[in-house]
Design a protein around this motif. Structure first.
Motif, PDB file in Angstrom:
ATOM      1  N   GLY A 203      15.522  18.658 -19.470  1.00 39.30           N
ATOM      2  CA  GLY A 203      15.710  19.921 -18.795  1.00 39.30           C
ATOM      3  C   GLY A 203      14.385  19.970 -17.385  1.00 39.30           C
ATOM      4  N   GLN A 204      13.129  19.664 -18.094  1.00 38.18           N
ATOM      5  CA  GLN A 204      12.116  19.898 -16.855  1.00 38.18           C
ATOM      6  C   GLN A 204      12.602  18.703 -16.115  1.00 38.18           C
ATOM      7  OE1 GLN A 204       9.324  19.043 -20.530  1.00 38.18           O
ATOM      8  NE2 GLN A 204       8.331  20.800 -20.234  1.00 38.18           N
ATOM      9  N   LYS A 205      13.311  17.289 -16.440  1.00 35.00           N
ATOM     10  CA  LYS A 205      13.106  16.428 -15.690  1.00 35.00           C
ATOM     11  C   LYS A 205      14.323  17.729 -14.906  1.00 35.00           C
ATOM     12  CE  LYS A 205      12.277  12.575 -18.202  1.00 35.00           C
ATOM     13  NZ  LYS A 205      12.919  11.482 -18.342  1.00 35.00           N
ATOM     14  N   GLN A 206      15.074  17.587 -14.765  1.00 31.52           N
ATOM     15  CA  GLN A 206      16.140  17.975 -13.875  1.00 31.52           C
ATOM     16  C   GLN A 206      15.478  19.592 -12.812  1.00 31.52           C
ATOM     17  OE1 GLN A 206      18.134  16.903 -11.960  1.00 31.52           O
ATOM     18  NE2 GLN A 206      20.324  17.128 -12.719  1.00 31.52           N
TER      19      GLN A 206
ATOM     20  N   ALA B 288      24.001  15.686 -18.102  1.00 29.86           N
ATOM     21  CA  ALA B 288      22.910  14.678 -18.535  1.00 29.86           C
ATOM     22  C   ALA B 288      22.163  15.670 -19.673  1.00 29.86           C
ATOM     23  CB  ALA B 288      21.738  13.826 -18.483  1.00 29.86           C
ATOM     24  N   LEU B 289      22.233  16.926 -19.723  1.00 29.81           N
ATOM     25  CA  LEU B 289      21.424  18.076 -20.480  1.00 29.81           C
ATOM     26  C   LEU B 289      22.742  19.194 -21.437  1.00 29.81           C
ATOM     27  CD1 LEU B 289      20.392  20.010 -17.524  1.00 29.81           C
ATOM     28  CD2 LEU B 289      18.742  18.402 -18.577  1.00 29.81           C
ATOM     29  N   ASP B 290      22.372  19.483 -22.160  1.00 26.43           N
ATOM     30  CA  ASP B 290      22.471  19.829 -23.720  1.00 26.43           C
ATOM     31  C   ASP B 290      22.825  21.728 -23.477  1.00 26.43           C
ATOM     32  OD1 ASP B 290      20.445  21.589 -23.853  1.00 26.43           O
ATOM     33  OD2 ASP B 290      19.796  20.738 -25.447  1.00 26.43           O
ATOM     34  N   PHE B 291      24.023  22.050 -23.840  1.00 26.92           N
ATOM     35  CA  PHE B 291      24.247  23.480 -23.328  1.00 26.92           C
ATOM     36  C   PHE B 291      23.315  24.557 -22.738  1.00 26.92           C
ATOM     37  CE2 PHE B 291      25.763  27.894 -24.369  1.00 26.92           C
ATOM     38  CZ  PHE B 291      27.107  28.325 -23.148  1.00 26.92           C
ATOM     39  N   LYS B 292      22.020  24.736 -23.936  1.00 23.95           N
ATOM     40  CA  LYS B 292      21.563  25.223 -23.274  1.00 23.95           C
ATOM     41  C   LYS B 292      20.686  25.331 -22.369  1.00 23.95           C
ATOM     42  CE  LYS B 292      17.719  27.821 -26.314  1.00 23.95           C
ATOM     43  NZ  LYS B 292      15.909  26.346 -25.724  1.00 23.95           N
ATOM     44  N   ASN B 293      19.967  24.402 -21.994  1.00 19.87           N
ATOM     45  CA  ASN B 293      19.433  23.720 -20.901  1.00 19.87           C
ATOM     46  C   ASN B 293      20.191  23.611 -19.316  1.00 19.87           C
ATOM     47  OD1 ASN B 293      16.622  22.359 -21.463  1.00 19.87           O
ATOM     48  ND2 ASN B 293      17.437  21.674 -22.464  1.00 19.87           N
ATOM     49  N   SER B 294      21.953  23.007 -19.481  1.00 17.20           N
ATOM     50  CA  SER B 294      22.473  23.362 -18.500  1.00 17.20           C
ATOM     51  C   SER B 294      22.841  25.351 -18.167  1.00 17.20           C
ATOM     52  CB  SER B 294      24.759  23.261 -18.800  1.00 17.20           C
ATOM     53  OG  SER B 294      24.241  21.890 -19.788  1.00 17.20           O
TER      54      SER B 294
ATOM     55  N   SER C 241      20.646  27.092 -17.667  1.00 17.01           N
ATOM     56  CA  SER C 241      19.476  27.871 -17.293  1.00 17.01           C
ATOM     57  C   SER C 241      19.356  26.884 -16.348  1.00 17.01           C
ATOM     58  CB  SER C 241      18.349  27.835 -18.461  1.00 17.01           C
ATOM     59  OG  SER C 241      18.115  25.922 -18.823  1.00 17.01           O
ATOM     60  N   LEU C 242      19.638  25.982 -16.463  1.00 15.47           N
ATOM     61  CA  LEU C 242      19.882  25.293 -14.349  1.00 15.47           C
ATOM     62  C   LEU C 242      20.590  25.248 -13.945  1.00 15.47           C
ATOM     63  CD1 LEU C 242      17.880  22.129 -13.558  1.00 15.47           C
ATOM     64  CD2 LEU C 242      21.041  21.387 -13.041  1.00 15.47           C
ATOM     65  N   LEU C 243      21.972  25.662 -14.551  1.00 20.63           N
ATOM     66  CA  LEU C 243      23.352  26.719 -13.451  1.00 20.63           C
ATOM     67  C   LEU C 243      22.464  27.800 -13.172  1.00 20.63           C
ATOM     68  CD1 LEU C 243      26.339  25.483 -15.714  1.00 20.63           C
ATOM     69  CD2 LEU C 243      25.951  25.060 -13.603  1.00 20.63           C
ATOM     70  N   ALA C 244      21.845  28.680 -13.787  1.00 16.15           N
ATOM     71  CA  ALA C 244      21.276  30.192 -13.853  1.00 16.15           C
ATOM     72  C   ALA C 244      20.337  29.960 -12.197  1.00 16.15           C
ATOM     73  CB  ALA C 244      20.894  30.817 -15.081  1.00 16.15           C
ATOM     74  N   LEU C 245      19.738  28.584 -12.611  1.00 14.39           N
ATOM     75  CA  LEU C 245      18.846  28.462 -11.522  1.00 14.39           C
ATOM     76  C   LEU C 245      18.928  28.177 -10.558  1.00 14.39           C
ATOM     77  CD1 LEU C 245      15.491  27.996 -11.914  1.00 14.39           C
ATOM     78  CD2 LEU C 245      15.731  26.249 -12.051  1.00 14.39           C
ATOM     79  N   LEU C 246      20.389  26.975  -9.809  1.00 15.83           N
ATOM     80  CA  LEU C 246      20.929  26.884  -8.542  1.00 15.83           C
ATOM     81  C   LEU C 246      21.588  28.399  -8.040  1.00 15.83           C
ATOM     82  CD1 LEU C 246      22.491  23.241  -9.832  1.00 15.83           C
ATOM     83  CD2 LEU C 246      20.295  23.843  -8.235  1.00 15.83           C
ATOM     84  N   GLU C 247      21.835  29.270  -9.731  1.00  7.59           N
ATOM     85  CA  GLU C 247      22.178  29.958  -8.834  1.00  7.59           C
ATOM     86  C   GLU C 247      21.155  30.897  -7.642  1.00  7.59           C
ATOM     87  OE1 GLU C 247      24.791  32.012 -11.708  1.00  7.59           O
ATOM     88  OE2 GLU C 247      25.623  33.215 -10.442  1.00  7.59           O
TER      89      GLU C 247
ATOM     90  N   VAL D 237      29.297  18.523  -6.888  1.00  5.64           N
ATOM     91  CA  VAL D 237      30.862  17.811  -7.390  1.00  5.64           C
ATOM     92  C   VAL D 237      30.353  18.219  -8.912  1.00  5.64           C
ATOM     93  CG1 VAL D 237      31.498  15.737  -8.078  1.00  5.64           C
ATOM     94  CG2 VAL D 237      30.862  16.237  -6.014  1.00  5.64           C
ATOM     95  N   THR D 238      31.700  18.481  -9.326  1.00  4.77           N
ATOM     96  CA  THR D 238      32.024  18.374 -10.973  1.00  4.77           C
ATOM     97  C   THR D 238      33.136  18.914 -11.725  1.00  4.77           C
ATOM     98  OG1 THR D 238      30.931  20.143 -13.063  1.00  4.77           O
ATOM     99  CG2 THR D 238      31.547  20.859 -11.014  1.00  4.77           C
ATOM    100  N   HIS D 239      33.061  17.781 -13.093  1.00  3.98           N
ATOM    101  CA  HIS D 239      34.229  18.230 -13.668  1.00  3.98           C
ATOM    102  C   HIS D 239      34.162  18.988 -14.768  1.00  3.98           C
ATOM    103  CE1 HIS D 239      33.550  13.660 -15.119  1.00  3.98           C
ATOM    104  NE2 HIS D 239      32.981  14.556 -15.834  1.00  3.98           N
ATOM    105  N   SER D 240      33.316  19.859 -14.970  1.00  4.27           N
ATOM    106  CA  SER D 240      32.943  21.208 -15.650  1.00  4.27           C
ATOM    107  C   SER D 240      33.274  22.392 -15.248  1.00  4.27           C
ATOM    108  CB  SER D 240      31.586  20.426 -16.220  1.00  4.27           C
ATOM    109  OG  SER D 240      31.076  22.283 -16.787  1.00  4.27           O
ATOM    110  N   ALA D 241      34.264  23.015 -16.059  1.00  3.45           N
ATOM    111  CA  ALA D 241      34.642  24.230 -14.771  1.00  3.45           C
ATOM    112  C   ALA D 241      33.195  25.089 -15.621  1.00  3.45           C
ATOM    113  CB  ALA D 241      35.557  25.071 -16.221  1.00  3.45           C
ATOM    114  N   ILE D 242      32.582  24.990 -16.438  1.00  7.67           N
ATOM    115  CA  ILE D 242      31.205  25.261 -16.737  1.00  7.67           C
ATOM    116  C   ILE D 242      30.775  26.299 -15.471  1.00  7.67           C
ATOM    117  CG2 ILE D 242      29.299  26.199 -17.971  1.00  7.67           C
ATOM    118  CD1 ILE D 242      31.062  25.346 -20.943  1.00  7.67           C
TER     119      ILE D 242
END
Ligand code: ATP
Length: 253
Positions: A149-152, A175-181, A183-189, A201-206
Protein backbone atom coordinates in the motif's frame (compact mmCIF):
# COMPACT_ATOMS: atom_id res chain seq x y z
CA UNK A 1 -13.28 21.15 -21.93
CA UNK A 2 -12.56 18.05 -24.00
CA UNK A 3 -9.23 16.58 -22.91
CA UNK A 4 -9.02 13.33 -24.84
CA UNK A 5 -10.64 12.09 -28.03
CA UNK A 6 -10.14 8.55 -29.25
CA UNK A 7 -11.30 8.10 -32.84
CA UNK A 8 -11.68 4.84 -34.75
CA UNK A 9 -8.76 3.27 -32.97
CA UNK A 10 -7.70 -0.03 -34.47
CA UNK A 11 -4.82 -2.30 -33.53
CA UNK A 12 -4.02 -5.45 -35.41
CA UNK A 13 -1.14 -7.63 -34.23
CA UNK A 14 0.53 -9.73 -36.85
CA UNK A 15 3.63 -11.78 -36.19
CA UNK A 16 6.33 -11.47 -38.81
CA UNK A 17 6.47 -15.13 -39.71
CA UNK A 18 2.81 -16.09 -39.62
CA UNK A 19 -0.24 -14.91 -41.51
CA UNK A 20 -2.30 -15.05 -38.35
CA UNK A 21 -3.75 -11.71 -37.29
CA UNK A 22 -5.18 -10.71 -33.93
CA UNK A 23 -7.55 -7.78 -33.91
CA UNK A 24 -6.92 -6.38 -30.42
CA UNK A 25 -8.81 -3.12 -31.05
CA UNK A 26 -11.45 -3.10 -33.72
CA UNK A 27 -12.98 0.36 -33.65
CA UNK A 28 -12.65 2.21 -30.36
CA UNK A 29 -14.33 5.61 -30.00
CA UNK A 30 -14.79 7.69 -26.85
CA UNK A 31 -13.89 11.03 -25.39
CA UNK A 32 -12.93 12.24 -21.94
CA UNK A 33 -13.72 15.63 -20.45
CA UNK A 34 -11.21 17.45 -18.30
CA UNK A 35 -11.71 16.34 -14.68
CA UNK A 36 -13.39 13.01 -15.42
CA UNK A 37 -12.53 9.70 -13.76
CA UNK A 38 -13.04 6.89 -16.25
CA UNK A 39 -12.72 3.16 -15.70
CA UNK A 40 -12.37 0.84 -18.66
CA UNK A 41 -13.61 -2.65 -17.93
CA UNK A 42 -13.57 -5.83 -19.89
CA UNK A 43 -12.66 -9.45 -19.55
CA UNK A 44 -9.26 -10.94 -20.24
CA UNK A 45 -8.21 -10.47 -23.86
CA UNK A 46 -10.80 -7.76 -24.61
CA UNK A 47 -8.12 -5.19 -25.50
CA UNK A 48 -7.76 -3.16 -22.29
CA UNK A 49 -3.97 -3.26 -22.10
CA UNK A 50 -3.61 -2.60 -25.81
CA UNK A 51 -5.87 0.43 -25.47
CA UNK A 52 -3.97 1.75 -22.45
CA UNK A 53 -0.61 1.23 -24.16
CA UNK A 54 -1.84 3.13 -27.20
CA UNK A 55 -3.10 6.05 -25.07
CA UNK A 56 0.24 5.98 -23.23
CA UNK A 57 2.12 6.22 -26.57
CA UNK A 58 3.92 2.98 -25.67
CA UNK A 59 2.36 1.35 -28.73
CA UNK A 60 1.27 2.71 -32.12
CA UNK A 61 -2.21 1.91 -33.45
CA UNK A 62 -2.75 0.36 -36.88
CA UNK A 63 -5.16 3.21 -37.62
CA UNK A 64 -7.17 5.88 -35.87
CA UNK A 65 -6.21 8.83 -33.72
CA UNK A 66 -5.72 9.75 -30.04
CA UNK A 67 -6.14 13.49 -29.59
CA UNK A 68 -4.88 14.84 -26.25
CA UNK A 69 -5.50 18.57 -25.84
CA UNK A 70 -5.81 19.00 -29.60
CA UNK A 71 -2.64 17.05 -30.52
CA UNK A 72 -2.62 13.62 -32.12
CA UNK A 73 -0.27 11.61 -29.90
CA UNK A 74 -0.05 8.78 -32.44
CA UNK A 75 1.89 11.14 -34.73
CA UNK A 76 4.62 12.05 -32.22
CA UNK A 77 8.11 11.18 -33.46
CA UNK A 78 9.91 8.32 -31.74
CA UNK A 79 12.65 10.57 -30.28
CA UNK A 80 10.07 12.93 -28.72
CA UNK A 81 7.94 10.26 -27.05
CA UNK A 82 9.76 9.99 -23.70
CA UNK A 83 9.60 13.75 -23.23
CA UNK A 84 5.92 13.81 -24.22
CA UNK A 85 5.02 11.12 -21.67
CA UNK A 86 6.99 12.85 -18.94
CA UNK A 87 5.35 16.22 -19.58
CA UNK A 88 1.75 15.24 -20.19
CA UNK A 89 1.02 11.86 -18.62
CA UNK A 90 1.27 10.21 -15.21
CA UNK A 91 1.46 6.43 -14.84
CA UNK A 92 0.32 4.10 -12.08
CA UNK A 93 1.05 0.41 -12.64
CA UNK A 94 -0.17 -2.70 -10.85
CA UNK A 95 3.35 -3.65 -9.70
CA UNK A 96 4.32 -0.07 -8.66
CA UNK A 97 7.48 0.09 -10.85
CA UNK A 98 9.67 1.79 -8.24
CA UNK A 99 13.46 1.64 -8.51
CA UNK A 100 14.88 -0.21 -5.51
CA UNK A 101 18.28 1.50 -5.76
CA UNK A 102 16.75 4.94 -5.21
CA UNK A 103 15.18 6.38 -2.06
CA UNK A 104 11.45 7.04 -2.03
CA UNK A 105 12.16 10.76 -2.46
CA UNK A 106 14.38 10.19 -5.50
CA UNK A 107 11.85 7.81 -7.03
CA UNK A 108 9.24 10.55 -6.80
CA UNK A 109 11.63 13.19 -8.15
CA UNK A 110 12.78 11.00 -11.05
CA UNK A 111 10.39 12.34 -13.73
CA UNK A 112 11.21 15.90 -12.68
CA UNK A 113 14.96 15.24 -12.69
CA UNK A 114 14.65 13.83 -16.20
CA UNK A 115 12.69 16.94 -17.14
CA UNK A 116 15.44 19.10 -15.56
CA UNK A 117 13.14 20.80 -13.08
CA UNK A 118 14.59 23.08 -10.36
CA UNK A 119 15.22 21.47 -6.97
CA UNK A 120 13.16 24.16 -5.24
CA UNK A 121 10.15 23.46 -7.42
CA UNK A 122 10.52 19.73 -6.83
CA UNK A 123 10.66 20.14 -3.08
CA UNK A 124 7.70 22.51 -2.97
CA UNK A 125 5.55 20.09 -4.92
CA UNK A 126 6.57 17.13 -2.77
CA UNK A 127 5.88 19.10 0.40
CA UNK A 128 2.27 19.52 -0.74
CA UNK A 129 1.82 15.97 -2.01
CA UNK A 130 3.46 13.92 0.75
CA UNK A 131 0.96 14.64 3.56
CA UNK A 132 -2.01 14.12 1.21
CA UNK A 133 -0.68 10.69 0.31
CA UNK A 134 0.42 9.94 3.86
CA UNK A 135 4.03 9.27 2.82
CA UNK A 136 5.82 12.16 4.57
CA UNK A 137 7.58 9.75 6.95
CA UNK A 138 8.69 7.41 4.17
CA UNK A 139 10.72 9.75 1.98
CA UNK A 140 14.16 8.61 3.15
CA UNK A 141 13.38 4.91 2.99
CA UNK A 142 14.13 2.53 0.12
CA UNK A 143 11.17 0.97 -1.73
CA UNK A 144 11.96 -2.55 -0.44
CA UNK A 145 11.30 -1.32 3.12
CA UNK A 146 7.68 -0.39 2.26
CA UNK A 147 4.42 -2.31 2.30
CA UNK A 148 2.44 -2.75 -0.92
CA UNK A 149 0.00 0.00 0.00
CA UNK A 150 2.84 2.39 0.83
CA UNK A 151 4.61 1.57 -2.45
CA UNK A 152 1.48 2.35 -4.44
CA UNK A 153 1.05 5.69 -2.65
CA UNK A 154 4.65 6.55 -3.54
CA UNK A 155 3.92 5.55 -7.15
CA UNK A 156 0.94 7.91 -7.11
CA UNK A 157 3.18 10.73 -5.86
CA UNK A 158 5.57 10.02 -8.74
CA UNK A 159 2.64 10.10 -11.19
CA UNK A 160 1.31 13.42 -9.84
CA UNK A 161 4.52 15.36 -9.24
CA UNK A 162 4.77 16.45 -12.89
CA UNK A 163 1.17 17.79 -12.69
CA UNK A 164 0.11 15.73 -15.72
CA UNK A 165 -2.99 16.42 -17.82
CA UNK A 166 -3.97 12.78 -17.63
CA UNK A 167 -3.15 9.96 -15.19
CA UNK A 168 -3.26 6.47 -16.70
CA UNK A 169 -3.66 3.61 -14.23
CA UNK A 170 -3.33 -0.07 -15.09
CA UNK A 171 -5.06 -2.28 -12.49
CA UNK A 172 -3.66 -0.13 -9.65
CA UNK A 173 -5.13 -2.34 -6.92
CA UNK A 174 -4.26 -5.73 -8.44
CA UNK A 175 -1.32 -6.36 -6.08
CA UNK A 176 -3.05 -5.04 -2.94
CA UNK A 177 -5.21 -6.77 -0.35
CA UNK A 178 -8.82 -5.69 0.19
CA UNK A 179 -8.13 -3.10 2.88
CA UNK A 180 -5.25 -1.45 1.01
CA UNK A 181 -7.26 -1.54 -2.24
CA UNK A 182 -10.16 0.25 -0.59
CA UNK A 183 -7.94 3.00 0.82
CA UNK A 184 -6.09 3.39 -2.49
CA UNK A 185 -9.38 3.69 -4.37
CA UNK A 186 -10.62 6.30 -1.90
CA UNK A 187 -7.35 8.16 -2.39
CA UNK A 188 -7.65 8.13 -6.20
CA UNK A 189 -11.23 9.35 -5.87
CA UNK A 190 -10.03 12.23 -3.69
CA UNK A 191 -7.30 13.09 -6.19
CA UNK A 192 -9.92 13.18 -8.95
CA UNK A 193 -12.08 15.48 -6.82
CA UNK A 194 -9.24 18.01 -6.81
CA UNK A 195 -9.58 18.16 -10.62
CA UNK A 196 -7.11 15.49 -11.79
CA UNK A 197 -8.33 13.54 -14.82
CA UNK A 198 -7.84 9.79 -14.38
CA UNK A 199 -8.31 6.87 -16.76
CA UNK A 200 -8.02 3.43 -15.20
CA UNK A 201 -8.10 0.01 -16.78
CA UNK A 202 -9.39 -2.79 -14.57
CA UNK A 203 -11.35 -5.99 -14.44
CA UNK A 204 -12.39 -5.36 -10.87
CA UNK A 205 -15.98 -4.12 -10.46
CA UNK A 206 -14.98 -2.78 -7.04
CA UNK A 207 -12.21 -0.65 -8.52
CA UNK A 208 -14.43 0.55 -11.39
CA UNK A 209 -17.21 1.55 -8.97
CA UNK A 210 -15.05 4.39 -7.65
CA UNK A 211 -14.89 6.06 -11.07
CA UNK A 212 -17.47 8.53 -12.38
CA UNK A 213 -18.04 6.66 -15.62
CA UNK A 214 -17.33 3.10 -16.71
CA UNK A 215 -16.74 2.09 -20.32
CA UNK A 216 -17.14 -1.58 -21.18
CA UNK A 217 -14.89 -3.07 -23.84
CA UNK A 218 -15.46 -6.35 -25.64
CA UNK A 219 -13.78 -7.72 -28.74
CA UNK A 220 -11.91 -4.45 -29.23
CA UNK A 221 -14.97 -2.19 -29.12
CA UNK A 222 -16.59 -0.03 -26.45
CA UNK A 223 -20.12 -1.38 -26.36
CA UNK A 224 -21.66 0.15 -23.25
CA UNK A 225 -21.13 2.81 -20.61
CA UNK A 226 -22.49 3.61 -17.17
CA UNK A 227 -22.50 6.84 -15.20
CA UNK A 228 -22.17 6.74 -11.42
CA UNK A 229 -24.00 10.03 -10.90
CA UNK A 230 -24.51 10.69 -7.18
CA UNK A 231 -24.42 7.08 -6.10
CA UNK A 232 -22.19 5.51 -3.47
CA UNK A 233 -19.49 3.20 -4.87
CA UNK A 234 -21.19 0.12 -3.35
CA UNK A 235 -24.45 0.85 -5.14
CA UNK A 236 -22.70 1.62 -8.45
CA UNK A 237 -20.79 -1.65 -8.13
CA UNK A 238 -24.04 -3.62 -8.19
CA UNK A 239 -24.92 -2.13 -11.57
CA UNK A 240 -21.41 -2.72 -12.93
CA UNK A 241 -21.48 -6.37 -11.83
CA UNK A 242 -24.91 -6.86 -13.36
CA UNK A 243 -23.75 -5.29 -16.60
CA UNK A 244 -20.74 -7.58 -16.72
CA UNK A 245 -22.91 -10.64 -16.08
CA UNK A 246 -25.73 -9.72 -18.43
CA UNK A 247 -23.91 -8.14 -21.32
CA UNK A 248 -20.62 -9.99 -21.27
CA UNK A 249 -21.93 -13.24 -19.91
CA UNK A 250 -19.12 -13.44 -17.36
CA UNK A 251 -18.88 -13.50 -13.63
CA UNK A 252 -16.71 -10.77 -12.20
CA UNK A 253 -14.47 -10.80 -9.18
N1 ATP B 1 2.15 -8.04 -28.72
C1 ATP B 1 1.11 -8.79 -29.11
N2 ATP B 1 1.23 -9.60 -30.19
C2 ATP B 1 0.18 -10.36 -30.59
N3 ATP B 1 -1.03 -10.33 -30.02
C3 ATP B 1 -1.21 -9.54 -28.96
C4 ATP B 1 -0.16 -8.72 -28.45
N4 ATP B 1 -0.63 -8.03 -27.38
C5 ATP B 1 -1.92 -8.41 -27.22
N5 ATP B 1 -2.28 -9.29 -28.17
C6 ATP B 1 -3.64 -9.90 -28.34
O1 ATP B 1 -4.59 -8.85 -28.42
C7 ATP B 1 -5.78 -9.19 -27.70
C8 ATP B 1 -6.07 -8.14 -26.63
O2 ATP B 1 -5.05 -8.24 -25.61
P1 ATP B 1 -4.96 -7.26 -24.36
O3 ATP B 1 -3.71 -7.59 -23.63
O4 ATP B 1 -5.13 -5.86 -24.82
O5 ATP B 1 -6.23 -7.69 -23.49
P2 ATP B 1 -6.62 -7.32 -21.99
O6 ATP B 1 -8.06 -6.95 -22.04
O7 ATP B 1 -5.67 -6.34 -21.44
O8 ATP B 1 -6.45 -8.70 -21.24
P3 ATP B 1 -6.00 -8.98 -19.69
O9 ATP B 1 -7.14 -8.51 -18.84
O10 ATP B 1 -5.85 -10.47 -19.67
O11 ATP B 1 -4.72 -8.26 -19.45
C9 ATP B 1 -5.56 -10.60 -27.16
O12 ATP B 1 -6.14 -11.51 -28.06
C10 ATP B 1 -4.05 -10.72 -27.15
O13 ATP B 1 -3.68 -12.08 -27.30
Amino acid sequence: MMLLQVNHLQKIFQTRFSKEKTIALQDVNFSVEDGEYIAIMGESGSGKTTLLNTLATLDKPTSGSVILNGHDVTKIKENKLAEFRREHLGFIFQDFNLLDTLSVRDNIFLPLVLGRQKVRVMEQRLEKLAPKLNIADLLNKQPFELSGGQKQRVAIARALITEPELVLADEPTAALDFKNSESLLALLEGINETGQTILMVTHSAIAASHAKRVLFIKDGRIFHQLYRAKREAAEFMQEISMTMTNLLGTEVR
